[in-house]
Design a protein around this motif. Sequence first.
Motif, PDB file in Angstrom:
ATOM      1  N   PHE A  31       0.842  -1.134  -0.200  1.00 52.46           N
ATOM      2  CA  PHE A  31       0.056   0.186  -0.257  1.00 52.46           C
ATOM      3  C   PHE A  31       0.872   1.234  -0.014  1.00 52.46           C
ATOM      4  N   SER A  32       2.071   1.151   0.642  1.00 51.87           N
ATOM      5  CA  SER A  32       2.935   2.473   0.606  1.00 51.87           C
ATOM      6  C   SER A  32       3.267   2.650  -0.907  1.00 51.87           C
ATOM      7  N   VAL A  33       3.834   1.686  -1.660  1.00 47.98           N
ATOM      8  CA  VAL A  33       4.389   1.798  -3.121  1.00 47.98           C
ATOM      9  C   VAL A  33       2.935   2.300  -4.082  1.00 47.98           C
ATOM     10  N   SER A  34       1.749   1.777  -3.607  1.00 44.90           N
ATOM     11  CA  SER A  34       0.597   2.065  -4.403  1.00 44.90           C
ATOM     12  C   SER A  34       0.296   3.459  -4.010  1.00 44.90           C
ATOM     13  N   GLY A  35       0.458   3.775  -2.811  1.00 43.04           N
ATOM     14  CA  GLY A  35       0.198   5.147  -2.491  1.00 43.04           C
ATOM     15  C   GLY A  35       1.004   6.196  -3.121  1.00 43.04           C
ATOM     16  N   ILE A  36       2.556   5.962  -3.172  1.00 43.91           N
ATOM     17  CA  ILE A  36       3.347   6.955  -3.617  1.00 43.91           C
ATOM     18  C   ILE A  36       3.052   7.055  -5.339  1.00 43.91           C
ATOM     19  N   LEU A  37       2.714   6.053  -5.826  1.00 46.11           N
ATOM     20  CA  LEU A  37       2.374   6.088  -7.266  1.00 46.11           C
ATOM     21  C   LEU A  37       1.154   6.610  -7.596  1.00 46.11           C
ATOM     22  N   LEU A  38       0.330   6.718  -6.680  1.00 47.09           N
ATOM     23  CA  LEU A  38      -1.044   7.327  -6.946  1.00 47.09           C
ATOM     24  C   LEU A  38      -0.739   9.101  -6.694  1.00 47.09           C
ATOM     25  N   LEU A  39       0.003   9.218  -5.588  1.00 46.84           N
ATOM     26  CA  LEU A  39       0.478  10.785  -5.338  1.00 46.84           C
ATOM     27  C   LEU A  39       1.183  11.212  -6.750  1.00 46.84           C
ATOM     28  N   ALA A  40       2.053  10.295  -7.175  1.00 50.29           N
ATOM     29  CA  ALA A  40       2.754  10.901  -8.204  1.00 50.29           C
ATOM     30  C   ALA A  40       2.055  11.226  -9.295  1.00 50.29           C
ATOM     31  N   THR A  41       1.228  10.143  -9.671  1.00 52.20           N
ATOM     32  CA  THR A  41       0.515  10.504 -10.821  1.00 52.20           C
ATOM     33  C   THR A  41      -0.436  11.490 -10.669  1.00 52.20           C
ATOM     34  N   TRP A  42      -1.126  11.685  -9.546  1.00 49.31           N
ATOM     35  CA  TRP A  42      -2.045  12.720  -9.360  1.00 49.31           C
ATOM     36  C   TRP A  42      -1.316  14.119  -9.652  1.00 49.31           C
ATOM     37  N   SER A  43       0.023  14.117  -9.184  1.00 49.48           N
ATOM     38  CA  SER A  43       0.776  15.348  -9.181  1.00 49.48           C
ATOM     39  C   SER A  43       0.805  15.405 -10.950  1.00 49.48           C
ATOM     40  N   LEU A  44       1.477  14.397 -11.518  1.00 40.83           N
ATOM     41  CA  LEU A  44       1.844  14.660 -12.961  1.00 40.83           C
ATOM     42  C   LEU A  44       0.617  15.119 -13.976  1.00 40.83           C
ATOM     43  N   THR A  45      -0.338  14.439 -13.461  1.00 41.24           N
ATOM     44  CA  THR A  45      -1.572  14.637 -14.315  1.00 41.24           C
ATOM     45  C   THR A  45      -2.317  15.951 -14.056  1.00 41.24           C
ATOM     46  N   GLY A  46      -1.854  16.855 -13.164  1.00 37.87           N
ATOM     47  CA  GLY A  46      -2.335  18.329 -13.068  1.00 37.87           C
ATOM     48  C   GLY A  46      -1.837  19.122 -13.924  1.00 37.87           C
ATOM     49  N   ARG A  47      -0.756  18.867 -14.861  1.00 38.43           N
ATOM     50  CA  ARG A  47      -0.565  19.809 -15.789  1.00 38.43           C
ATOM     51  C   ARG A  47      -1.531  19.858 -17.004  1.00 38.43           C
ATOM     52  N   LYS A  48      -1.104  21.090 -17.872  1.00 38.74           N
ATOM     53  CA  LYS A  48      -2.438  21.226 -19.029  1.00 38.74           C
ATOM     54  C   LYS A  48      -1.933  20.017 -19.809  1.00 38.74           C
ATOM     55  N   VAL A  49      -2.979  19.637 -20.679  1.00 37.62           N
ATOM     56  CA  VAL A  49      -2.769  18.502 -21.712  1.00 37.62           C
ATOM     57  C   VAL A  49      -3.359  19.240 -22.983  1.00 37.62           C
ATOM     58  N   SER A  50      -2.731  19.706 -23.905  1.00 38.63           N
ATOM     59  CA  SER A  50      -3.133  20.391 -25.139  1.00 38.63           C
ATOM     60  C   SER A  50      -4.110  21.677 -24.894  1.00 38.63           C
ATOM     61  N   GLY A  51      -3.502  22.368 -23.926  1.00 38.60           N
ATOM     62  CA  GLY A  51      -3.952  23.533 -23.351  1.00 38.60           C
ATOM     63  C   GLY A  51      -5.339  23.700 -22.363  1.00 38.60           C
ATOM     64  N   SER A  52      -5.446  22.277 -22.007  1.00 40.05           N
ATOM     65  CA  SER A  52      -6.422  22.473 -20.801  1.00 40.05           C
ATOM     66  C   SER A  52      -6.156  21.282 -19.785  1.00 40.05           C
ATOM     67  N   ARG A  53      -6.658  21.395 -18.766  1.00 36.81           N
ATOM     68  CA  ARG A  53      -6.277  20.365 -17.820  1.00 36.81           C
ATOM     69  C   ARG A  53      -7.272  19.196 -17.634  1.00 36.81           C
ATOM     70  N   LEU A  54      -6.952  18.182 -17.395  1.00 38.16           N
ATOM     71  CA  LEU A  54      -7.714  16.917 -17.191  1.00 38.16           C
ATOM     72  C   LEU A  54      -8.704  16.995 -15.935  1.00 38.16           C
ATOM     73  N   SER A  55      -9.626  16.504 -16.101  1.00 37.58           N
ATOM     74  CA  SER A  55     -10.681  16.461 -14.855  1.00 37.58           C
ATOM     75  C   SER A  55     -10.253  15.673 -13.847  1.00 37.58           C
ATOM     76  N   GLY A  56     -10.923  15.948 -12.723  1.00 39.14           N
ATOM     77  CA  GLY A  56     -10.542  15.303 -11.602  1.00 39.14           C
ATOM     78  C   GLY A  56     -10.802  13.538 -11.570  1.00 39.14           C
ATOM     79  N   GLY A  57     -11.934  13.277 -12.184  1.00 41.40           N
ATOM     80  CA  GLY A  57     -12.288  12.026 -12.657  1.00 41.40           C
ATOM     81  C   GLY A  57     -11.094  11.269 -13.430  1.00 41.40           C
ATOM     82  N   ARG A  58     -10.940  11.971 -14.490  1.00 42.82           N
ATOM     83  CA  ARG A  58      -9.827  11.493 -15.364  1.00 42.82           C
ATOM     84  C   ARG A  58      -8.532  11.302 -14.812  1.00 42.82           C
ATOM     85  N   ARG A  59      -8.215  12.172 -13.833  1.00 44.57           N
ATOM     86  CA  ARG A  59      -6.859  11.969 -13.230  1.00 44.57           C
ATOM     87  C   ARG A  59      -6.872  10.711 -12.329  1.00 44.57           C
ATOM     88  N   LEU A  60      -8.007  10.722 -11.670  1.00 42.40           N
ATOM     89  CA  LEU A  60      -8.143   9.606 -10.650  1.00 42.40           C
ATOM     90  C   LEU A  60      -7.902   8.116 -11.508  1.00 42.40           C
TER      91      LEU A  60
END
Length: 232
Positions: A37-66
């Motif tokens: 669960f630690s490794v899974s949690g680290i990957l979740l946090l890292a991906t959430w952070s990574l997906t917060g950037r803009k993609v093609s000029g817009s940001r991904l929705s919260g559901g898409r990031r999840l």
Amino acid sequence: MLKDAETINHPYWPRNLSIPNYVANDRSMSEILIFLFSVSGILLLATWSLTGRKVSGSRLSGGRRLALCWFTVCGFIHGVIEGWFSLYYTIIPEDQSFLSQLWKEYSKGDSRYAIADNFTVSMETVTACLWGPFSIWIVLAFLFNRSYRFVLQLIVSLGQLYGAVLYFFTEHRDGYIHSEYGHPIYFWFYFVFMNILWIIIPLILIADSWRQLSTCQSMFDKAAQKGKSKRS
């Protein structure tokens, strides 16, 4: 695969299962679960952070990031953990490597993994070789806004759903003999909860893919119809 009760040397069900080369774990349940669960949690946090950037000029929705967090964790579980099983299933009962001990712990909820059951070996090999790499591909496809991203999501989610349904149904056909039926940790948490996620979440993502692809097809059909009207 069965033996007399007085020679049982393992914690698995059915209790008269024969695993002559079994070596007990020297890692505790808490150590193994904390790692997972630690490794899974680290990957979740890292991906959430990574997906917060803009993609093609817009940001991904919260559901898409999840959803992308889900596929990142799937890439880890399918590719690394299940990949380990697909490579070393013949020696896991006696092996003391950390991931082998993880599988020996999980086998308390489903002893088919301790005996290298044909179905589990086949299913986990396909999962590790296909759905592991494809899960990471999905994350990259969304980050770079590739046109095939929902096709990939649909393919992987269907594969995950199919595998999970077969996993539960084959054990149901066996009468749930490979676990201590009703045990709060081994049956309900290991066997049921940790696997039913691969039914619930893929169903949601299949519906999402269906909606997205149907919308695209509808727009294409309307554009094609307008083109015909102009030519006529």
